[in-house]
Design a protein around this motif. Structure first.
Motif, mmCIF file in Angstrom:
data_model
loop_
_atom_site.group_PDB
_atom_site.id
_atom_site.type_symbol
_atom_site.label_atom_id
_atom_site.label_comp_id
_atom_site.label_asym_id
_atom_site.label_seq_id
_atom_site.Cartn_x
_atom_site.Cartn_y
_atom_site.Cartn_z
ATOM 1 N N THR A 67 0.848 -1.187 0.000
ATOM 2 C CA THR A 67 0.000 0.000 0.000
ATOM 3 C C THR A 67 0.882 1.236 0.000
ATOM 4 O OG1 THR A 67 -1.719 -1.197 1.196
ATOM 5 C CG2 THR A 67 -1.850 1.212 1.213
ATOM 6 N N ILE A 68 0.648 2.083 -0.985
ATOM 7 C CA ILE A 68 1.456 3.291 -1.176
ATOM 8 C C ILE A 68 0.548 4.499 -0.988
ATOM 9 C CG2 ILE A 68 2.869 4.617 -2.805
ATOM 10 C CD1 ILE A 68 3.189 1.905 -4.352
ATOM 11 N N VAL A 69 1.052 5.485 -0.285
ATOM 12 C CA VAL A 69 0.331 6.741 -0.148
ATOM 13 C C VAL A 69 1.209 7.829 -0.773
ATOM 14 C CG1 VAL A 69 1.214 7.225 2.171
ATOM 15 C CG2 VAL A 69 -0.941 8.224 1.445
ATOM 16 N N ALA A 70 0.572 8.752 -1.461
ATOM 17 C CA ALA A 70 1.311 9.846 -2.092
ATOM 18 C C ALA A 70 0.558 11.146 -1.868
ATOM 19 C CB ALA A 70 1.481 9.593 -3.593
ATOM 20 N N GLY A 71 1.294 12.228 -1.853
ATOM 21 C CA GLY A 71 0.665 13.526 -1.712
ATOM 22 C C GLY A 71 1.617 14.631 -2.105
ATOM 23 N N GLN A 72 1.042 15.792 -2.350
ATOM 24 C CA GLN A 72 1.798 16.948 -2.793
ATOM 25 C C GLN A 72 1.586 18.105 -1.823
ATOM 26 O OE1 GLN A 72 -0.676 15.433 -4.752
ATOM 27 N NE2 GLN A 72 0.827 14.026 -5.595
ATOM 28 N N ASP A 87 0.592 2.029 11.608
ATOM 29 C CA ASP A 87 0.831 0.734 12.261
ATOM 30 C C ASP A 87 1.060 -0.383 11.239
ATOM 31 O OD1 ASP A 87 0.643 1.701 14.901
ATOM 32 O OD2 ASP A 87 -1.542 1.500 14.869
ATOM 33 N N GLY A 88 1.783 -0.065 10.170
ATOM 34 C CA GLY A 88 2.106 -1.056 9.155
ATOM 35 C C GLY A 88 1.050 -1.264 8.094
ATOM 36 N N GLU A 89 -0.068 -0.547 8.169
ATOM 37 C CA GLU A 89 -1.125 -0.676 7.165
ATOM 38 C C GLU A 89 -0.737 -0.030 5.829
ATOM 39 O OE1 GLU A 89 -4.304 -2.212 7.220
ATOM 40 O OE2 GLU A 89 -3.355 -3.186 8.929
ATOM 41 N N VAL A 90 0.211 0.876 5.873
ATOM 42 C CA VAL A 90 0.749 1.525 4.674
ATOM 43 C C VAL A 90 2.254 1.325 4.725
ATOM 44 C CG1 VAL A 90 1.033 3.711 3.438
ATOM 45 C CG2 VAL A 90 -1.119 3.216 4.627
ATOM 46 N N GLY A 91 2.819 0.873 3.612
ATOM 47 C CA GLY A 91 4.237 0.542 3.609
ATOM 48 C C GLY A 91 5.151 1.533 2.938
#
Length: 181
Positions: A67-72, A87-91
């Protein structure tokens, strides 16, 4: 940003593998500073509501490392907060021109378990953001708690703008999501 169309094209031509994408609106501009780029607000919405709903309704990975999260800008620091608080839900996080002036996220990131990589990006025309991303990269890389996690910083040709972020986001995603042969 036109991301759905751009990412569909990147998948179609083989730059990216097929991906599931969830986009959050920045919300009401009057509340933006309170909801975006803070350890709460949209980070809580993503972790407590959106991610569980996506995982319950669609056949997507349950692995945080996938799972990747991105933002600007404010979303860039929100991506880092999401990584630190998940808590490890997003890597993995891609933080483009993150507004690091708002908070020092180094300690929360170092204290958080479960994440694997961070890509920090800043444009050559962004002045202080180049130094801020460099300092964060150095702080994270020099701490023994990093334990093999990867932090990489890229300086791109551009400024604090959507056209640069779009191009750099596709490049960053292609690096973390290789296309299988």
């Amino acid at each position: 940003m036109g991301l759905p169309r751009i990412l569909d094209q990147a998948v179609e031509v083989g730059v990216l593998p097929p991906v599931h994408l969830a986009l959050l609106d920045v919300g009401d501009p009057r509340d933006r500073g309170e909801q975006l780029g803070v350890p709460g607000g949209q980070v809580d919405v993503l972790l407590d509501e959106l991610l569980p709903q996506i995982r319950a309704q669609w056949n997507v990975t349950r692995e945080g490392s996938d799972t990747i999260v991105a933002g600007q800008s404010l979303g860039g620091i929100a991506a880092l907060w999401t990584l630190a608080l998940s808590d490890g839900e997003v890597g993995r996080a891609i933080a483009q021109s993150p507004s690091l002036w708002r908070f020092d996220v180094a300690e929360p990131l170092l204290s958080a378990a479960g994440w694997t990589s961070i890509q920090l990006q800043a444009g050559v025309h962004e002045g202080h953001m180049i130094d801020a991303t460099h300092n964060l990269e150095q702080t994270l890389d020099s701490d023994l708690r990093l334990q093999g996690r990867k932090v990489r910083r890229t300086v791109f040709t551009g400024g604090h703008d959507w056209p640069a972020w779009r191009a750099e986001l596709v490049t960053a995603l292609a690096e973390v999501l290789p296309v299988s042969a």
